[in-house]
Design an enzyme around this catalytic site. Structure first.
Site, PDB file in Angstrom:
ATOM      1  N   ARG A 124       0.822  -1.230   0.000  1.00  0.00           N
ATOM      2  CA  ARG A 124       0.000   0.000   0.000  1.00  0.00           C
ATOM      3  C   ARG A 124       0.849   1.270   0.000  1.00  0.00           C
ATOM      4  NH1 ARG A 124      -3.237  -3.204   3.329  1.00  0.00           N
ATOM      5  NH2 ARG A 124      -5.009  -3.944   2.141  1.00  0.00           N
ATOM      6  N   LYS A 146       4.717  11.820 -11.091  1.00  0.00           N
ATOM      7  CA  LYS A 146       3.897  10.974 -11.972  1.00  0.00           C
ATOM      8  C   LYS A 146       4.624   9.657 -12.189  1.00  0.00           C
ATOM      9  CE  LYS A 146       1.321  14.311 -14.773  1.00  0.00           C
ATOM     10  NZ  LYS A 146       1.084  14.775 -16.157  1.00  0.00           N
ATOM     11  N   GLU A 188      13.379  18.522 -23.839  1.00  0.00           N
ATOM     12  CA  GLU A 188      12.583  18.875 -22.647  1.00  0.00           C
ATOM     13  C   GLU A 188      13.218  20.062 -21.910  1.00  0.00           C
ATOM     14  OE1 GLU A 188       9.711  17.394 -22.183  1.00  0.00           O
ATOM     15  OE2 GLU A 188       9.843  15.309 -22.884  1.00  0.00           O
ATOM     16  N   LYS A 230      10.193  22.972 -13.289  1.00  0.00           N
ATOM     17  CA  LYS A 230       9.199  21.913 -13.093  1.00  0.00           C
ATOM     18  C   LYS A 230       8.699  21.924 -11.649  1.00  0.00           C
ATOM     19  CE  LYS A 230       7.590  17.368 -14.129  1.00  0.00           C
ATOM     20  NZ  LYS A 230       7.728  16.109 -14.846  1.00  0.00           N
ATOM     21  N   GLU A 240      -2.355  18.398 -11.847  1.00  0.00           N
ATOM     22  CA  GLU A 240      -2.692  18.860 -13.185  1.00  0.00           C
ATOM     23  C   GLU A 240      -4.152  19.265 -13.354  1.00  0.00           C
ATOM     24  OE1 GLU A 240      -0.405  16.933 -16.261  1.00  0.00           O
ATOM     25  OE2 GLU A 240      -1.992  17.284 -17.712  1.00  0.00           O
ATOM     26  N   ARG A 244      -0.169  22.961 -14.592  1.00  0.00           N
ATOM     27  CA  ARG A 244       0.758  21.862 -14.872  1.00  0.00           C
ATOM     28  C   ARG A 244       0.672  21.426 -16.329  1.00  0.00           C
ATOM     29  NH1 ARG A 244       2.684  16.673 -11.180  1.00  0.00           N
ATOM     30  NH2 ARG A 244       4.049  15.822 -12.774  1.00  0.00           N
ATOM     31  N   ASN A 248       2.958  20.254 -21.000  1.00  0.00           N
ATOM     32  CA  ASN A 248       2.664  19.450 -22.185  1.00  0.00           C
ATOM     33  C   ASN A 248       2.932  20.201 -23.484  1.00  0.00           C
ATOM     34  OD1 ASN A 248       1.767  17.306 -20.587  1.00  0.00           O
ATOM     35  ND2 ASN A 248      -0.260  18.239 -20.403  1.00  0.00           N
ATOM     36  N   HIS A 251       3.547  18.390 -26.624  1.00  0.00           N
ATOM     37  CA  HIS A 251       3.296  16.977 -26.357  1.00  0.00           C
ATOM     38  C   HIS A 251       2.053  16.407 -27.026  1.00  0.00           C
ATOM     39  CE1 HIS A 251       6.616  17.282 -23.632  1.00  0.00           C
ATOM     40  NE2 HIS A 251       6.491  16.025 -23.251  1.00  0.00           N
ATOM     41  N   HIS A 255       2.773  13.348 -29.156  1.00  0.00           N
ATOM     42  CA  HIS A 255       2.163  12.027 -28.920  1.00  0.00           C
ATOM     43  C   HIS A 255       1.540  11.470 -30.196  1.00  0.00           C
ATOM     44  CE1 HIS A 255       1.852  12.681 -24.302  1.00  0.00           C
ATOM     45  NE2 HIS A 255       3.011  12.152 -24.658  1.00  0.00           N
ATOM     46  N   HIS A 269      10.780   9.961 -27.894  1.00  0.00           N
ATOM     47  CA  HIS A 269       9.826  10.902 -27.314  1.00  0.00           C
ATOM     48  C   HIS A 269      10.303  12.354 -27.456  1.00  0.00           C
ATOM     49  CE1 HIS A 269       6.964  12.645 -24.508  1.00  0.00           C
ATOM     50  NE2 HIS A 269       7.972  13.168 -23.836  1.00  0.00           N
TER      51      HIS A 269
END
Ligand SMILES: NC(=O)c1ccc[n+]([C@@H]2O[C@H](COP(=O)([O-])OP(=O)(O)OC[C@H]3O[C@@H](n4cnc5c(N)ncnc54)[C@H](O)[C@@H]3O)[C@@H](O)[C@H]2O)c1
Ligand SMILES: [Zn+2]
Length: 370
Positions: A124, A146, A188, A230, A240, A244, A248, A251, A255, A269
């Site tokens: 947990r 994340k 990035e 960041k 987000e 936040r 992206n 992105h 993507h 990426h």
């Protein structure tokens, strides 16, 4: 003696430090000591990184009186899946992990995401530390909490927010990283300048080559500025709900390109994000929001350092397919895509008002190599 920089991620009792400097691997044990609840630590790394750095980290931990154990998983994106998550959790339980065991992610973003997610559900939830070894992981994936894996429905669709207790970014480990990976991570870095820091973009215009070629001072500075950026955005909006999403930038487009190329080595990426950022600025310029001169400036910089700025030839890019990928992005809300657009370099903002016709025109031009 302190020979490294520290950036604090301000999240109350879940706040943590990011230490950045050359040679930190050899101080890992000493630096993680204050976060330990017991002596046991379980390092997770990949088969590429293990022969390079695992022994040094274990040695430094043992010297600090800790008991390191390790699990090595295959290198590469396919490892971020349910099967490897299950195997990893099994290995952790087999190693008699307890609530007080510290989990340590030693590797790139794949290791950080998989290991962080495993730590978030093991017993947990146990504490974990990130030791990112790619530029992308040092400036992006290791910060912000994340974690997750990919599923057959898409990338990063199963995961958790689980903040690390500490991040150790040793800039010297980037010396063994293949140049293509360094450049992909650099995309990035540029992103933070384009989002809201024009002076940083200007600094990069004069210093990026040094950074990419391995200058440790330039690297440490770029990693620190990126982590500060960041950290600031994540502290303001951990889950987000709003700002936040600025992270992206490039992105949503990126993507779509990754999806079209099957998330393969054909396009990394960071390479997709580089082209995606050019798309965001071109679209902004074509909608009359940003000066065309800023698009030119970005393209000049990408060209100078060797980042892609146009769609690669040799394949047919179909505009409706690209748009369909964007509409399937997990950032969609009520069927509308949130775009990160810009009024200029360092002036990005979020909007859901992008006419599909403008989007299609920009994509068609890029697809035609214009
Ligand atoms: N959690 C987040 O916020 C976040 C943000 C951005 C990206 N990501 C995720 O990060 C992943 C990509 O991360 P990545 O680009 O680091 O990929 P990666 O972890 O696959 O690393 C790239 C390659 O470099 C090798 N490598 C790592 N460190 C090395 C070193 N120092 N020397 C030599 N080789 C080394 C790895 O073994 C791998 O083969 C994606 O899965 C992406 O979804 C997550
Ligand atoms: Zn990214």
């Amino acid at each position: 003696m302190k020979t490294f920089e520290t950036v604090r991620v301000d999240l109350g009792d879940r706040g943590y430090d990011i230490h950045i400097g050359s040679g930190l691997l050899d101080r890992a044990g000493e630096l993680m000591q204050p976060m330990m609840k017991g002596a046991r630590a379980l390092i997770v790394t990949d088969a590429q990184v293990a022969p390079l750095y695992l022994e040094r980290v274990e040695r430094s931990m043992a010297a600090a009186g800790l008991t390191p154990m390790h699990t090595v998983v295959p290198a590469g994106e396919p490892t971020k899946d349910f099967a490897h998550l299950e195997a990893l959790l099994d290995a952790m339980l087999g190693a008699k992990a307890e609530r007080g065991t510290m989990v340590v992610a030693l590797g790139g973003g794949v290791i950080g995401d998989l290991t962080g997610f495993a730590a978030s559900i093991l017993l947990r939830g146990v504490d974990f530390i990130q030791i990112p070894t790619t530029l992308l992981a040092q400036v992006d994936s290791s910060v912000g909490g994340k974690t997750g894996i990919n599923t057959r429905h898409g990338k990063n669709l199963v995961g958790a927010f689980h903040q690390p207790r500490l991040v150790l970014a040793d800039t010297a480990v980037l010396d063994t990283l293949p140049r293509r990976q360094v450049l992909a991570g650099y995309a990035e870095v540029v992103k933070y300048g384009l989002i809201d820091d024009e002076p940083f973009f200007t600094w990069l215009e004069s210093n990026a080559q040094r950074l990419i070629d391995g200058d440790s001072e330039a690297r440490a500075h770029a990693v620190a500025v990126s982590c500060q950026a960041k950290a600031r955005i994540v502290s303001a909006d951990e889950r987000e709900g709003g700002v936040r999403a600025l992270l992206n930038l490039g992105h949503t487009f990126g993507h779509a390109l990754e999806a079209e190329t099957g998330f393969s080595d054909a396009m990394l990426h960071g390479e997709a994000v580089a082209i995606g950022m050019v798309m965001a600025f071109r679209l902004s310029a074509e909608m009359g929001l940003a000066p065309a001169a800023d698009v030119e400036r970005i393209i000049r910089h990408f060209q100078a350092v060797g980042l892609p700025f146009a769609l690669p030839g040799g394949r047919l890019w179909e505009v409706p397919r690209l748009i369909a990928h964007m509409a399937g992005d997990k950032k969609v809300k009520d069927g509308k895509v949130t775009f990160v657009m810009a009024r200029g370099i360092g002036q990005s903002f979020l909007t859901r008002d992008v006419p599909e016709a403008s989007l299609a025109t920009m994509l068609a031009e890029m697809a035609a190599g214009r």
